[in-house]
Design an enzyme around this catalytic site. Sequence first.
Site, mmCIF file in Angstrom:
data_model
loop_
_atom_site.group_PDB
_atom_site.id
_atom_site.type_symbol
_atom_site.label_atom_id
_atom_site.label_comp_id
_atom_site.label_asym_id
_atom_site.label_seq_id
_atom_site.Cartn_x
_atom_site.Cartn_y
_atom_site.Cartn_z
ATOM 1 N N ASP A 35 56.961 20.510 79.480
ATOM 2 C CA ASP A 35 55.827 21.338 79.051
ATOM 3 C C ASP A 35 54.526 20.931 79.717
ATOM 4 O OD1 ASP A 35 55.778 18.876 77.562
ATOM 5 O OD2 ASP A 35 54.306 19.792 76.224
ATOM 6 N N ASP A 93 58.837 15.737 73.650
ATOM 7 C CA ASP A 93 57.688 16.206 72.876
ATOM 8 C C ASP A 93 57.183 17.531 73.428
ATOM 9 O OD1 ASP A 93 57.218 13.880 71.034
ATOM 10 O OD2 ASP A 93 57.030 12.837 72.945
ATOM 11 N N ASP A 117 62.441 16.978 78.910
ATOM 12 C CA ASP A 117 61.389 16.261 78.213
ATOM 13 C C ASP A 117 61.602 16.494 76.713
ATOM 14 O OD1 ASP A 117 58.867 14.839 77.941
ATOM 15 O OD2 ASP A 117 57.977 16.786 77.468
#
Length: 309
Positions: free
Chosen positions: A222, A21, A19
């Site tokens: 996250d 961001d 991922d």
Amino acid sequence: MTGPLDGTLMGRHDALLLDLDGVVYEDDHPVAGAVAAIEAVRAAGVPVRFVTNNASRTPAQVADRLRRLGVPAEPEEVLGSAQAAAHLLAGRDDVPDGASVGVVGGEGLLAALRDVGLDPALARDLDAAPSALVQGFSPDLGWLDLAAGTRWVREGVLWVATNLDLTYPSSLGIAPGNGLMVHAVATAAGRRPDAVAGKPLPHLFRTAAEAAAARSPLVVGDRLDTDLAGAVAAGHTGALVLTGVHGVDDALAAEVDERPHVLLRDLGELVDPAALARVDERTAVLRQAWADSGATPEARERLDRSLGT
């Protein structure tokens, strides 16, 4: 035969699906340790793919941004929810080639729709009802965009959301994500999206693994509700990294279909032989906590100690 990643977590996997961001960067700043870790994985010859729900940029723009941050990347290594949404629409019989598609979003979504032969325009600029409406994240969205999207949704057009992430990690902290903007339109229009294209559906991760010719990829994200749920759905090993949205308490309380296989302090632990024993210990603590149906103080203390907090 030994290799540079032997004795590390990454040495157990044949591709890294990241991922962006909150994992690799926040706004225009790299997350601490991320660049060096990705460089080490690439230097070992392990494929890296970037899998994101952020639909605001094109793959070329994302790759360019990564290179500016010191991460070698090519557009074909970037897979996003904008592309997933575009392919979803292009595969529908009720959305013919060249069909008009309204967009509540940014350039990344407009470009993805053009790439599959559709005719996108910002929803606020359309005078006639489009064949479909697609909504994705853009930091430039305003009230007029949401109002125009609501208009077409109330008209009954096919409505696709790129993703339903409620939050977005930024330099200002945790900020509203696409899911909240979709919720605003849904509340005003009195209906939910007809389809959602990105994570946590497994399509993006499976496509990324196939592109990397990987049998045992490691997914790192996250967020439990998108990255980890998507990894679980795709049948891949999922690692929660504690540099973005979700933390230790979230991992301890995770639902079955969102549970991480691995808990990382940062991406540096992917390639650090000294970290492997700590990572394995965290896995054991998490599994025991889940089996005990509770995040006990003892479990939290052991995880905090392993994380160096």
